[in-house]
Design a protein around this motif. Structure first.
Motif, PDB file in Angstrom:
ATOM      1  N   ASP A  13       0.852  -1.182   0.000  1.00 28.89           N
ATOM      2  CA  ASP A  13       0.000   0.000   0.000  1.00 28.89           C
ATOM      3  C   ASP A  13       0.885   1.229   0.000  1.00 28.89           C
ATOM      4  O   ASP A  13       1.741   1.386   0.875  1.00 28.89           O
ATOM      5  N   ARG A  15       1.066   4.959   0.742  1.00 27.89           N
ATOM      6  CA  ARG A  15       0.326   5.937   1.525  1.00 27.89           C
ATOM      7  C   ARG A  15       0.367   7.311   0.851  1.00 27.89           C
ATOM      8  O   ARG A  15       1.284   7.590   0.076  1.00 27.89           O
ATOM      9  N   ASP A  21       3.704   0.532   2.746  1.00 29.67           N
ATOM     10  CA  ASP A  21       3.424  -0.491   3.747  1.00 29.67           C
ATOM     11  C   ASP A  21       3.237  -1.839   3.075  1.00 29.67           C
ATOM     12  O   ASP A  21       2.657  -1.932   1.984  1.00 29.67           O
ATOM     13  N   VAL A  23       1.407  -5.409   3.506  1.00 30.39           N
ATOM     14  CA  VAL A  23       0.306  -6.032   4.226  1.00 30.39           C
ATOM     15  C   VAL A  23       0.347  -7.521   3.891  1.00 30.39           C
ATOM     16  O   VAL A  23       0.149  -7.919   2.745  1.00 30.39           O
ATOM     17  N   ARG A  29       0.384  -5.653   9.150  1.00 26.65           N
ATOM     18  CA  ARG A  29       0.923  -4.518   8.400  1.00 26.65           C
ATOM     19  C   ARG A  29       2.338  -4.209   8.870  1.00 26.65           C
ATOM     20  O   ARG A  29       2.595  -4.104  10.049  1.00 26.65           O
ATOM     21  N   HIS A  30       3.243  -4.054   7.899  1.00 26.57           N
ATOM     22  CA  HIS A  30       4.629  -3.643   8.163  1.00 26.57           C
ATOM     23  C   HIS A  30       4.799  -2.273   7.519  1.00 26.57           C
ATOM     24  O   HIS A  30       4.842  -2.169   6.292  1.00 26.57           O
ATOM     25  N   PRO A  31       4.886  -1.213   8.343  1.00 24.46           N
ATOM     26  CA  PRO A  31       4.991   0.141   7.771  1.00 24.46           C
ATOM     27  C   PRO A  31       6.402   0.445   7.267  1.00 24.46           C
ATOM     28  O   PRO A  31       7.388  -0.142   7.701  1.00 24.46           O
ATOM     29  N   ASP A  32       6.455   1.383   6.347  1.00 27.23           N
ATOM     30  CA  ASP A  32       7.723   1.942   5.848  1.00 27.23           C
ATOM     31  C   ASP A  32       8.706   0.899   5.353  1.00 27.23           C
ATOM     32  O   ASP A  32       9.880   0.907   5.707  1.00 27.23           O
ATOM     33  N   THR A  52      11.714  -4.928   5.572  1.00 29.11           N
ATOM     34  CA  THR A  52      11.186  -4.100   6.656  1.00 29.11           C
ATOM     35  C   THR A  52      12.107  -2.907   6.841  1.00 29.11           C
ATOM     36  O   THR A  52      13.232  -2.883   6.320  1.00 29.11           O
TER      37      THR A  52
END
Length: 159
Positions: A13, A15, A21, A23, A29-32, A52
């Motif tokens: 995704d 942003r 991110d 998913v 969810r793993h951001p950034d 990650t």
């Protein structure tokens, strides 16, 4: 938010703030996350890793061409932002000397730059060349067969 999906059920995704991110299929969810080519010089069309923020590999993609088109588009856009490497489409002139002065037309327009040392020219296994100019910008030259005959002659003389 742009979303790309693959058969394995995970997605990326993008942003609105430009972050990315991952998913997982289970919704985690793993951001950034970061996207990196496995072999950016020797196999730029090959494998891509999604990592990650801490550098742990979440998924390996063998080839973007095998991905869902929407995911491949997101990955290509991210990689293009990350890897500023103009592709030389035509060589206009190469002036011998130290440094060597190059005048080229790239996929981003005409450029003039200097290459200071023979070590700044790297032949690739696919027949292409990577040049690093005196400002540290890298230029990708495709295999000679993809160039016009004049550009091929100039490149061969310079190498």
């Amino acid at each position: 938010m742009n979303t790309g999906q693959v058969a394995a059920g995970w997605r990326l995704d993008r942003r609105p703030d430009g972050g990315l991110d991952f998913v997982a299929a289970d919704g985690a969810r793993h951001p950034d996350v970061d996207v990196r080519r496995g072999f950016p010089f020797s196999a730029p069309e090959g494998g891509v890793a999604v990592l990650t923020a801490g550098g742990v590999e979440l998924v390996w993609i063998d080839a973007l061409a095998a991905c869902d088109p929407s995911l491949a588009a997101i990955l290509e856009a991210i990689l293009a932002e990350r890897e500023f490497m103009p592709r030389v489409e035509r060589i206009v002139s190469i002036k011998e000397g130290r440094p060597t002065e190059w005048s080229v037309v790239t996929d981003r327009g005409p450029h003039r730059f200097s290459v200071a040392h023979p070590d700044d020219v790297s032949r690739q296994p696919n027949g292409g060349v990577i040049l690093t100019d005196t400002d540290g910008i890298r230029y990708r030259i495709p295999p000679a067969g993809a160039l016009d005959p004049r550009s091929q002659r100039l490149l061969e003389r310079a190498l």
